[in-house]
Design a protein around this motif. Structure first.
Motif, PDB file in Angstrom:
ATOM      1  N   TRP A 232       0.820  -1.212   0.000  1.00 51.09           N
ATOM      2  CA  TRP A 232       0.000   0.000   0.000  1.00 51.09           C
ATOM      3  C   TRP A 232       0.855   1.264   0.000  1.00 51.09           C
ATOM      4  CZ3 TRP A 232       0.607   3.393   3.980  1.00 51.09           C
ATOM      5  CH2 TRP A 232       1.103   2.900   5.191  1.00 51.09           C
ATOM      6  N   ILE A 233       2.104   1.131   0.512  1.00 54.75           N
ATOM      7  CA  ILE A 233       2.979   2.320   0.522  1.00 54.75           C
ATOM      8  C   ILE A 233       3.289   2.724  -0.932  1.00 54.75           C
ATOM      9  CG2 ILE A 233       5.253   3.218   1.221  1.00 54.75           C
ATOM     10  CD1 ILE A 233       5.117   1.305   3.645  1.00 54.75           C
ATOM     11  N   THR A 234       3.681   1.726  -1.745  1.00 53.74           N
ATOM     12  CA  THR A 234       3.912   2.007  -3.170  1.00 53.74           C
ATOM     13  C   THR A 234       2.629   2.544  -3.794  1.00 53.74           C
ATOM     14  OG1 THR A 234       5.364   0.076  -3.206  1.00 53.74           O
ATOM     15  CG2 THR A 234       4.751   0.995  -5.344  1.00 53.74           C
ATOM     16  N   GLY A 235       1.520   1.894  -3.426  1.00 53.83           N
ATOM     17  CA  GLY A 235       0.218   2.280  -3.986  1.00 53.83           C
ATOM     18  C   GLY A 235      -0.105   3.734  -3.714  1.00 53.83           C
ATOM     19  N   PHE A 458      -7.879   2.770  -7.387  1.00 56.77           N
ATOM     20  CA  PHE A 458      -7.522   1.432  -7.857  1.00 56.77           C
ATOM     21  C   PHE A 458      -5.999   1.234  -7.955  1.00 56.77           C
ATOM     22  CE2 PHE A 458     -11.099  -1.305  -9.005  1.00 56.77           C
ATOM     23  CZ  PHE A 458     -12.153  -0.475  -8.693  1.00 56.77           C
ATOM     24  N   VAL A 459      -5.250   2.337  -8.029  1.00 56.74           N
ATOM     25  CA  VAL A 459      -3.783   2.215  -8.029  1.00 56.74           C
ATOM     26  C   VAL A 459      -3.344   1.632  -6.687  1.00 56.74           C
ATOM     27  CG1 VAL A 459      -1.582   3.457  -8.164  1.00 56.74           C
ATOM     28  CG2 VAL A 459      -3.486   4.191  -9.592  1.00 56.74           C
ATOM     29  N   ILE A 460      -3.930   2.161  -5.590  1.00 55.14           N
ATOM     30  CA  ILE A 460      -3.566   1.694  -4.246  1.00 55.14           C
ATOM     31  C   ILE A 460      -3.963   0.223  -4.097  1.00 55.14           C
ATOM     32  CG2 ILE A 460      -3.848   2.078  -1.764  1.00 55.14           C
ATOM     33  CD1 ILE A 460      -4.660   4.973  -2.450  1.00 55.14           C
ATOM     34  N   ILE A 461      -5.194  -0.085  -4.514  1.00 55.75           N
ATOM     35  CA  ILE A 461      -5.674  -1.461  -4.394  1.00 55.75           C
ATOM     36  C   ILE A 461      -4.758  -2.412  -5.172  1.00 55.75           C
ATOM     37  CG2 ILE A 461      -7.616  -3.029  -4.861  1.00 55.75           C
ATOM     38  CD1 ILE A 461      -9.443  -0.486  -4.657  1.00 55.75           C
TER      39      ILE A 461
END
Lengths: 517, 145
Positions: A232-235, A458-461
């Motif tokens: 989620w950090i990258t997200g 949706f990027v985070i997901i």
């Protein structure tokens, strides 16, 4: 209109399922249950799209794309081979009216569309193809790439011809516009339904393959270098960057990416060329393996049919010819002759598949990553059905090992390239999804903002969750776009032929002149 | 046949000096027409996002309108009051190339530009517009300090 509303509400329901399944999947304990539930609900669709032809492992969707490409190749008299010189002239601006300077050039439309297709497929996908299908897969990949040029020509010509131009000077185009307008013009029924179906698949494909999959792979690359950490950090970081570009309109980030990505692409090709030149004595042997493997399989599982399947599949998945996505990007070009964008776009599968994918395959082959049995001269296949590689790696790690064997520092550059390619693919697909969204819900700032915010979530997901079934579903959606698009192209290709004949005769008579010599 | 001078303007103070010099020259010549050219630097080979491409036409119109309203129109109005014969245009592209091609097209006798305001690394790497124009122009070029 009623059908459009009904289908739009189906889409909203699907999106809700999509996101809730993904979010819930994050909550560890019920992860498995949710994934299974989602797989159960969408599995039929995924299985339908990727179903193999009876008695083979050949997905019918790949045959659908290759058949389409073959039909367009013959119908337009091998246009991809006849028009290359003219295509290059168009890109160089030889036929561009100086009075139109400042408008989107053919080069810019091509570069933008390429930034959406050149990516993980060229690096990781090719490695998978040659490790399963052997060097022979390269031959079929090149052949499918060459045929795909005719599909791109057809769809991109139509995209410019039937785009919407608004009073404020902005444009919207793509398969949903040419299918609905073209069918209407030809008095054919069903154009509206096909256009809406295409838009729904395009939105799902944009959120899945064009977003979550990219974020997921980018996180995998980063964590392979800096060590494991929560996705989620990258997200969140990626999401903020994507948000600032597509919502905040921070041009500097987009500008940097759009400049660094082509540079990365060129660096990748140059590094490949350098490795090929360093091993010049093996090039003849490598091409021998490619031709021999194409027709005998050289010991790989499935023989030459296995090589053919892998090659066709990789080309179709990589250059997206017939999918209709690039048609959305190409529709922005300003030209009085829509067919010219067709000529330009046919270079896209050539660059993506025939050049870049082939480079990857050659580097893997000539650096000796694939293990050969010295006694028989055949490739050694492991239990997984893949050729045993020098260090046991596969996918992007195999490509990385191949480049790393020549330049020890290259795996780091490759990792950065993968992340940047993923980012530029996301930016491109955010636009494809947006155009499909505004086709369904209408143009306007609010409708656009809603989609852009959904896209960023949706990027985070995508970066955070383990989303096997969701990714399968979104991949299936991208190829479902091809089902609808190619049906549309079959019905509308006669319109392109009329334009092509008229254009070629005016070019021959000198009516269409070069502005530059 | 009247003499034609091409003046490159960019809305800057040095650009104004170039115009002042061109007006002096025009007065000395007598039968003279001044063509003002404002170039918006643009390359057909730059990279843009799909969304930027979709809005490009709109953006181009805005850029032309803005340059006309801020630079060309006020300059032309002032020149008309002063009794000069003048025309003006806003173009997209490479400034040095366009100033030269307008000069050729208009059969101008001279191009007047200000010394380039670019400095630093960009000018060192790519050369200034003025230097490029002086090196490649087909007609005499006057560079005003």
């Amino acid at each position: 209109m009623r059908i459009q509303k009904t289908l739009s509400s189906i889409l909203m329901t699907l999106l809700l399922c999509f996101s809730s399944a993904s979010v819930l999947a994050e909550e560890g304990s019920i992860d498995q249950t949710v994934n299974e539930a989602f797989a159960l609900a969408t599995g039929w669709f995924v299985n339908l799209i990727f179903a193999p032809l009876p008695g083979t492992s050949f997905p019918w969707i790949v045959l659908w794309l290759v058949t389409g490409a073959t039909v367009f190749t013959f119908y337009f008299g091998f246009i991809q081979f006849r028009a290359v010189k003219h295509s290059i002239g168009l890109i160089k601006g030889d036929y561009s009216d100086p009075d139109d300077a400042g408008e989107v050039s053919h080069f810019q439309a091509l570069a933008t569309a390429l930034s959406g297709t050149v990516g993980l497929g060229n690096i990781a996908g090719v490695a998978v193809a040659v490790s399963i299908g052997g060097p022979g897969a390269t031959f079929w990949m090149i052949l499918a790439g060459l045929m795909g040029m005719a599909s791109k020509f057809t769809e991109c010509s139509l995209a410019v011809k039937y785009r919407n131009e608004y009073a404020d000077g902005t444009v919207s185009g793509g398969p949903m516009y040419y299918i609905s307008k073209g069918f209407k013009e030809k008095g054919l029924p069903g154009g509206g339904i096909l256009a809406v179906l295409f838009s729904i698949f395009c939105i799902l494909g944009a959120l899945g393959g064009g977003n979550m999959f990219q974020a997921n792979q980018a996180h995998a690359q980063i964590s392979s270098i800096v060590g494991d950490y929560p996705g989620w950090i990258t997200g969140v970081i990626f999401s903020i960057i994507v948000f600032s570009v597509i919502v905040g309109g921070i041009k500097s980030i987009a500008n940097v990416t759009e400049k660094v990505v082509p540079f990365m692409g060129i660096l990748y090709v140059l590094a490949s060329l350098a490795i090929i030149l360093m091993n010049l004595d093996k090039v003849g042997w490598a091409f021998g393996q490619i031709f021999e493997g194409a027709f005998t399989g050289l010991g790989i599982a499935g023989g030459f049919v296995g090589a053919l399947i892998q090659g066709f599949k990789r080309a179709a998945f990589s250059n997206e010819a017939g999918v209709g996505s690039a048609a959305i990007a190409h529709s922005a070009v300003r030209t009085k002759e829509p067919i010219t964008e067709g000529f330009v776009s046919l270079l896209e599968p050539f660059i993506d598949t025939v050049v870049i994918c082939t480079m990857t395959a050659l580097v893997i082959i000539i650096t000796g990553q694939l293990t050969i049995d010295p006694a028989t001269g055949l490739y050694l296949v492991g239990e997984s059905g893949r050729i045993i590689t020098a260090d046991g790696s596969s996918g992007v790690a195999l490509t990385s090992a191949a480049f790393g064997s020549a330049f020890s520092w290259f795996p780091y550059v490759l990792a950065i390239a993968v992340v940047l390619f993923a980012f530029s693919t996301m930016i491109s697909w955010s636009y494809y999804g947006l155009k499909a969204w505004t086709y369904l819900f209408g143009e306007g700032k609010t409708a656009e903002l809603v989609f852009k915010v959904i896209f960023c979530l949706f990027v985070i997901i995508g970066a955070a969750a383990n989303l096997g079934p969701v990714i399968d579903f979104s991949d299936a959606s991208i190829f479902a776009m091809a089902v609808v698009n190619i049906i549309g192209l079959y019905f509308l290709m006669s319109l392109v032929k009329v334009d092509l004949k008229s254009y070629l005769s005016r070019l021959q008579s000198g009516e269409i002149k070069k502005f530059k010599n | 046949m009247s003499t034609k001078l091409i003046v490159g303007l960019d809305g800057s103070e040095p650009g104004e000096r170039a115009l002042t010099y061109a007006k002096q020259l025009s007065t000395l010549i007598g039968d003279c027409m001044i063509e003002l050219v404002y170039v918006i630097e643009w390359s057909p080979y730059s990279f843009q996002t799909a969304e930027e491409n979709a809005r490009r036409h709109q953006r181009r119109e805005q850029e032309i309108k803005q340059a006309s309203e801020r630079v060309i129109t006020p300059a032309l109005e002032a020149m008309k009051l002063e009794g000069f014969v003048a025309g003006g245009r806003v173009l997209h592209g490479d400034a040095a190339e366009l100033l030269n091609s307008v000069a050729i097209k208009e059969k101008a006798q001279q191009i007047v530009v200000a010394r380039s305001t670019e400095s630093g690394l960009a000018a060192k790497l790519f050369g200034s517009v003025t230097a490029k124009l002086v090196m490649s122009a087909s007609v005499p070029v006057t560079v005003v300090n």
